[in-house]
Design a protein around this motif. Structure first.
Motif, short mmCIF file in Angstrom:
data_model
loop_
_atom_site.label_atom_id
_atom_site.label_comp_id
_atom_site.label_asym_id
_atom_site.label_seq_id
_atom_site.Cartn_x
_atom_site.Cartn_y
_atom_site.Cartn_z
N VAL A 176 0.82 -1.21 0.00
CA VAL A 176 0.00 0.00 0.00
C VAL A 176 0.86 1.27 0.00
N PRO A 177 1.88 1.39 0.87
CA PRO A 177 2.72 2.60 0.81
C PRO A 177 3.41 2.78 -0.54
N GLY A 178 3.86 1.70 -1.16
CA GLY A 178 4.50 1.82 -2.47
C GLY A 178 3.56 2.33 -3.53
N TYR A 356 5.55 -1.91 10.79
CA TYR A 356 5.22 -0.52 10.47
C TYR A 356 6.47 0.36 10.57
N PHE A 357 7.23 0.18 11.64
CA PHE A 357 8.46 0.96 11.80
C PHE A 357 9.43 0.68 10.65
N LEU A 407 4.50 10.28 3.30
CA LEU A 407 5.13 9.91 4.58
C LEU A 407 4.38 10.52 5.75
N ALA A 408 3.96 11.77 5.62
CA ALA A 408 3.20 12.43 6.69
C ALA A 408 1.87 11.72 6.93
N PHE A 413 -1.59 8.42 10.22
CA PHE A 413 -2.60 7.34 10.20
C PHE A 413 -1.90 5.99 9.99
N PRO A 414 -1.32 5.42 11.05
CA PRO A 414 -0.61 4.14 10.92
C PRO A 414 -1.49 3.02 10.38
N GLN A 415 -2.81 3.13 10.55
CA GLN A 415 -3.70 2.07 10.10
C GLN A 415 -3.68 1.91 8.58
#
Length: 425
Positions: A176-178, A356-357, A407-408, A413-415
């Motif tokens: 998802v982040p990618g 997550y980290f 990134l922000a 929202f770590p979820q």
């Protein structure tokens, strides 16, 4: 005091130009002397033990897969397919670069390799078409850093080994982040492309798109095999690297028939050289990592940042700021190997999910790869595209801003990472 000895020695050796691997070894020697346990046998033993890890076999095979993709025609066919899909849109070649970057990222996991391939193929096309060349080169650099965030990723493998985190979890959590990074680039490009006066390429017919898709289907099938195999437990991430290399060799040599014996020799030599550099760095870093644990530095650090442990988001913000600064002068692998073993106990104490980290860590460091004054990926793109470094650095600024927004969002929202990860697990 131990923390000051560690950081002082490390940054002093780096400041005088000592290569990172030797700087790490020197730091280890100074730490051992300070602790009164200096023994050359320990250094040799820890280097051998650290590098002798089954998981790290993924490094040479993913590097080999990336080389085979470029030499075997897989990368070029992916770009050709993207051109037929997006080339007719205003600023179309920019969207082609982003689409190709996402697809290639899901195969090789190397920011430098993907950026070089994109710049070599697309910057000349965009130059001939009349695009702003520095901005185009900056887009190639920003697209290349998606590779370590989307699985499969060499950065996740190195982080998993250095910080003892599930590599499979990192692979699944990075999807998802990618994709968000790719979407952010597309949105930013849609904004900056308004200033382009380039005439779009002609719209391709449905037949031409099918032909380009048919030519690229073998290349496009590669990430499906890798991600599906890992997700359903058919093979481990390490075994996936072997599958990727063998598949790229088969497609490039048998299907596309672009791999010759001479090109194969160059491919294996390039992969071997890069592997030697990475593995020596990993081995040197793991000596320092062992000594960091022996010297109880993580607990000392936890004591220093104890007020922030009560506020995980504030702690993560501080870590991200630190990594952005450090990443400006260090490459991705050294940053992971130096700071992951130190910071992981701190985040565990703050009850931050290690996967997550790891994803935030890798993503932050990747953004630093396109940030001056060093900007490793910027240097790669500058050399391949023959655009001065300063011009590339100027052209990449809007795209750095877009990635910082992503990134922000992940910090706030770590979820966004944790929810899909829980479902995929």
């Amino acid at each position: 005091m131990t923390i000051l000895v560690f950081l002082g020695t490390l940054f002093a050796t780096l400041a005088i130009g000592v290569p990172v691997a030797f700087a790490l070894m020197a730091t280890g020697i100074v730490l051992m002397s300070y602790m009164g346990i200096f023994n050359t046998q320990i250094i040799a033993q820890q280097m051998i033990t650290g590098a002798n890890t089954f998981t790290l076999l993924a490094v040479p095979f993913f590097l080999l897969a990336g080389e085979l993709m470029n030499a075997g025609g897989l990368s070029r066919r992916i770009v050709d397919f993207a051109v037929t899909c997006c080339g007719h849109i205003k600023g179309g070649l920019g969207y082609v670069a982003i689409m190709a970057a996402i697809i290639m990222a899901s195969m090789s996991g190397s920011a430098a390799a993907d950026s070089a391939a994109l710049a070599a193929i697309l910057v000349p096309m965009m130059r001939d078409a009349g695009y702003n060349v520095p901005r185009a080169a900056g887009l190639m650099a920003a697209g290349g850093i998606i590779a370590p965030v989307l699985p499969p990723s060499l950065a996740y493998i190195i982080f998993g080994v250095a910080a003892n985190v599930s590599i499979t979890g990192l692979f699944l959590g990075g999807i998802v982040p990618g994709l968000m990074m790719g979407a952010a680039l597309a949105l930013m490009w849609s904004f900056v492309a308004r200033k382009e006066t380039v005439i779009p390429l002609p719209r391709r017919s449905g037949k031409e798109r099918l032909q380009a898709g048919g030519a690229a289907i073998w290349a496009l099938f590669m990430p499906v095999i890798i991600l599906a195999g890992i997700r359903f437990g058919i093979f481990t991430p390490t075994e996936a690297a072997v599958v990727a290399a063998v598949y790229a060799l088969f497609v490039g040599g048998v299907i596309y028939r672009e791999l010759t014996w001479n090109s194969l020799y160059r491919v294996f030599v390039n992969a071997a050289k890069t592997t030697a550099i990475v593995m020596f760095l990993v081995a040197s870093a793991l000596v320092t990592s062992w000594l960091i644990t022996s010297a109880n530095i993580p607990n000392d650090l936890i004591g220093l940042v104890e007020p922030l442990i009560e506020s995980p988001q504030l702690l993560m913000l501080g870590i991200v700021a630190l990594l952005l600064v450090v990443g400006m002068v260090l490459d991705l692998a050294p940053t992971i190997l130096i700071f992951a073993p130190v910071l992981m106990p701190v985040t565990r104490a703050a009850d931050i999910d290690p996967v997550y980290f790891g994803i935030i860590f890798v993503m932050t460091t990747c953004i630093s790869l396109i940030t001056p004054p060093v900007g490793v990926v910027l240097n790669v793109v500058s050399g391949v595209s023959r655009v001065p470094f300063g011009k590339v650095a100027q052209g990449v600024l809007p795209f750095i801003a877009s990635q910082l927004v992503v990134l922000a969002l992940l910090l706030a929202f770590p979820q966004i990472v944790l929810a899909p990860l829980a479902w995929m697990r």
